[in-house]
Motif scaffolding. Structure first.
Motif, PDB file in Angstrom:
ATOM      1  N   THR A 133       0.825  -1.139  -0.070  1.00 10.74           N
ATOM      2  CA  THR A 133       0.014  -0.073  -0.155  1.00 10.74           C
ATOM      3  C   THR A 133       0.900   1.329   0.010  1.00 10.74           C
ATOM      4  O   THR A 133       0.446   2.264  -0.383  1.00 10.74           O
ATOM      5  N   ALA A 134       2.163   1.081   0.550  1.00  8.31           N
ATOM      6  CA  ALA A 134       3.160   2.275   0.330  1.00  8.31           C
ATOM      7  C   ALA A 134       3.418   2.464  -1.030  1.00  8.31           C
ATOM      8  O   ALA A 134       3.564   1.776  -1.864  1.00  8.31           O
ATOM      9  N   ARG A 135       3.891   3.793  -1.392  1.00  2.00           N
ATOM     10  CA  ARG A 135       4.263   4.099  -2.724  1.00  2.00           C
ATOM     11  C   ARG A 135       5.814   3.465  -3.010  1.00  2.00           C
ATOM     12  O   ARG A 135       6.827   3.363  -1.924  1.00  2.00           O
ATOM     13  N   ALA A 136       5.761   2.803  -3.683  1.00  4.58           N
ATOM     14  CA  ALA A 136       7.053   2.201  -4.466  1.00  4.58           C
ATOM     15  C   ALA A 136       8.408   3.216  -4.434  1.00  4.58           C
ATOM     16  O   ALA A 136       8.061   4.525  -4.772  1.00  4.58           O
ATOM     17  N   VAL A 137       9.608   2.830  -4.150  1.00  6.06           N
ATOM     18  CA  VAL A 137      10.580   3.812  -4.117  1.00  6.06           C
ATOM     19  C   VAL A 137      11.688   3.782  -5.441  1.00  6.06           C
ATOM     20  O   VAL A 137      11.617   2.658  -5.953  1.00  6.06           O
ATOM     21  N   ALA A 138      11.569   4.989  -6.044  1.00  7.01           N
ATOM     22  CA  ALA A 138      12.061   5.037  -7.314  1.00  7.01           C
ATOM     23  C   ALA A 138      13.607   5.117  -6.950  1.00  7.01           C
ATOM     24  O   ALA A 138      14.211   6.096  -6.262  1.00  7.01           O
ATOM     25  N   LEU A 139      14.384   4.294  -7.574  1.00 13.05           N
ATOM     26  CA  LEU A 139      15.845   4.325  -7.106  1.00 13.05           C
ATOM     27  C   LEU A 139      16.710   4.936  -8.152  1.00 13.05           C
ATOM     28  O   LEU A 139      16.457   4.745  -9.254  1.00 13.05           O
ATOM     29  N   PRO A 140      17.700   5.939  -7.978  1.00 17.29           N
ATOM     30  CA  PRO A 140      18.453   6.497  -8.989  1.00 17.29           C
ATOM     31  C   PRO A 140      19.259   5.504  -9.799  1.00 17.29           C
ATOM     32  O   PRO A 140      19.499   4.704  -9.648  1.00 17.29           O
ATOM     33  N   GLN A 141      19.395   6.153 -10.903  1.00 14.74           N
ATOM     34  CA  GLN A 141      20.304   5.388 -12.109  1.00 14.74           C
ATOM     35  C   GLN A 141      21.783   5.561 -11.945  1.00 14.74           C
ATOM     36  O   GLN A 141      22.222   6.591 -11.319  1.00 14.74           O
ATOM     37  N   PRO A 142      22.778   4.841 -12.335  1.00 11.98           N
ATOM     38  CA  PRO A 142      24.019   4.967 -12.415  1.00 11.98           C
ATOM     39  C   PRO A 142      24.450   5.987 -13.465  1.00 11.98           C
ATOM     40  O   PRO A 142      23.834   6.214 -14.492  1.00 11.98           O
ATOM     41  N   ASP A 143      25.683   6.773 -13.022  1.00  8.70           N
ATOM     42  CA  ASP A 143      26.042   7.797 -14.068  1.00  8.70           C
ATOM     43  C   ASP A 143      27.310   7.246 -14.827  1.00  8.70           C
ATOM     44  O   ASP A 143      27.863   8.155 -15.363  1.00  8.70           O
ATOM     45  N   SER A 144      27.776   6.283 -14.692  1.00  7.05           N
ATOM     46  CA  SER A 144      28.671   5.619 -15.370  1.00  7.05           C
ATOM     47  C   SER A 144      28.730   4.112 -15.417  1.00  7.05           C
ATOM     48  O   SER A 144      27.695   3.499 -14.654  1.00  7.05           O
ATOM     49  N   THR A 145      29.502   3.290 -16.358  1.00  4.46           N
ATOM     50  CA  THR A 145      29.495   1.785 -16.304  1.00  4.46           C
ATOM     51  C   THR A 145      30.886   1.412 -16.517  1.00  4.46           C
ATOM     52  O   THR A 145      31.633   2.021 -16.919  1.00  4.46           O
ATOM     53  N   ALA A 146      30.813  -0.013 -15.911  1.00  2.00           N
ATOM     54  CA  ALA A 146      31.995  -0.628 -16.406  1.00  2.00           C
ATOM     55  C   ALA A 146      31.828  -2.233 -16.335  1.00  2.00           C
ATOM     56  O   ALA A 146      31.177  -2.634 -15.742  1.00  2.00           O
ATOM     57  N   GLU A 147      32.385  -2.616 -17.641  1.00  2.00           N
ATOM     58  CA  GLU A 147      32.344  -3.865 -17.929  1.00  2.00           C
ATOM     59  C   GLU A 147      30.700  -4.336 -18.189  1.00  2.00           C
ATOM     60  O   GLU A 147      30.344  -5.475 -17.599  1.00  2.00           O
TER      61      GLU A 147
END
Length: 255
Positions: A84-98
Motif C-alpha cells: 500500500t505504500a508508494r514504491a521507491v524509485a531508485l537513482p540510475q548510475p552515471d557511469s558503467t564498467a564491464e
C-alpha cells in the motif's frame, strides 16, 4: 551473502530458516559466507547514519500513525504495508564498467540502487564477463569476494538459456547501516530469478543481501569480517505485511 525464501508474514525477527529438499538447490546460490550475527543487533547510531546520508530522501522506518476520526469512534486507517505504500524509485548510475552500472550517488538510496543494479545485471552465462563485473564493483579490501561471487552464480545451478540482462528482478529492498558513518551498509533484496529453456528453473521470492561500502567515490561490495559479523537478518518480506513495512522493506518502482 545468503538467500532464503521469504514467505513469513508474521512478526518474527529472523527470515524463515526451515529448508525442505526443494530448497537445497536454491542454497547453492549462496555467495558471501557471512558469519553468524553473534547476537549483534544493529545500533541505533548506525540506523541514524543511514538517515544522515539520505538527507531529504529518508525512507520511513515505522508505521505511519493515524489520527482518531472526527466522530471520535475507534476506527482507524488500515495498517501500511509495502503493497500500500508508494514504491521507491531508485537513482540510475552515471557511469558503467564491464557492462554493469558503477556510478551511484553518495546516499542511502544510491547504495540501495547499486545493490539492486549489481544483482540484476551480473552475467550468469560467461565466467570471464562475470569476473570482470565483480572486479569492477568489489572493494579492494575484499578481493576474495570476486571468486565467491563468480562461482556462486555462473553456471550454478544450470540456468538454461538465461538472458544476459533481466535474469533477476528485484522486487523489494531493505537497507541498514553497519557503522556509525553510514558509509558501510547492508542491502537486503527480495527477487525473482528468471530462466528459460528445459534445463532452467525460475526461482521466486528469493532473499539475498550485499554489503556495500563507499570507497573511492563508488559503492563497492565487501564481505570484510568486521562488517559481515554485524549483519542481522530482518523480518521476512511479504507485500501485505505491516511487520515487513515497519521493518523497512520497500518495493522497487518500475519504469
Amino acid at each position: 551473502m545468503s538467500h532464503e525464501a521469504a514467505t513469513n508474514r508474521g512478526p518474527t525477527t529472523q527470515p524463515d530458516s526451515g529448508l525442505n529438499d526443494s530448497n537445497v538447490r536454491k542454497h547453492r546460490l549462496r555467495l558471501l559466507a557471512t558469519g553468524a550475527a553473534a547476537g549483534v543487533v544493529l545500533a541505533v547510531s548506525g540506523i541514524l547514519a543511514v538517515t544522515s546520508i539520505m538527507g531529504d530522501d529518508t525512507l520511513p522506518q515505522t508505521d505511519a500513525k493515524t489520527s482518531p476520526s472526527p466522530e471520535g469512534n475507534k476506527s482507524s486507517e488500515p495498517p501500511r504495508t509495502p503493497a500500500t505504500a508508494r514504491a521507491v524509485a531508485l537513482p540510475q548510475p552515471d557511469s558503467t564498467a564491464e557492462g554493469i552500472g558503477t556510478g551511484f550517488e553518495h546516499s542511502a538510496r544510491g547504495a540501495a540502487a547499486a545493490a539492486v543494479s549489481y544483482w540484476q545485471d551480473f552475467d550468469l552465462r560467461d565466467e570471464a564477463i562475470a569476473r570482470k563485473q565483480w572486479a569492477a564493483v568489489t572493494s579492494k579490501d575484499s578481493p576474495e569476494t570476486i571468486d565467491r561471487g563468480v562461482s556462486g552464480l555462473v553456471g550454478e545451478p544450470t540456468w538454461g538459456e538465461v538472458p544476459n540482462k533481466g535474469s533477476a528482478a528485484v522486487k523489494a529492498f531493505l537497507i541498514r547501516s553497519l557503522n556509525d558513518s553510514g558509509e558501510v551498509v547492508v542491502v537486503w533484496m527480495v527477487y525473482d530469478r528468471l530462466a528459460v529453456g528445459v534445463d532452467g528453473e525460475s526461482l521466486e521470492d528469493e532473499t539475498t543481501h550485499l554489503i556495500l561500502k563507499w570507497e573511492d567515490g563508488y559503492w563497492k561490495v565487501t564481505e570484510e569480517p568486521q562488517y559481515a559479523t554485524r549483519v542481522h537478518g530482518p523480518r521476512s518480506y511479504h507485500p501485505d505485511s505491516k511487520y515487513a513495512y515497519s521493518e523497512g522493506w520497500r518495493r522497487v518502482a518500475r519504469g
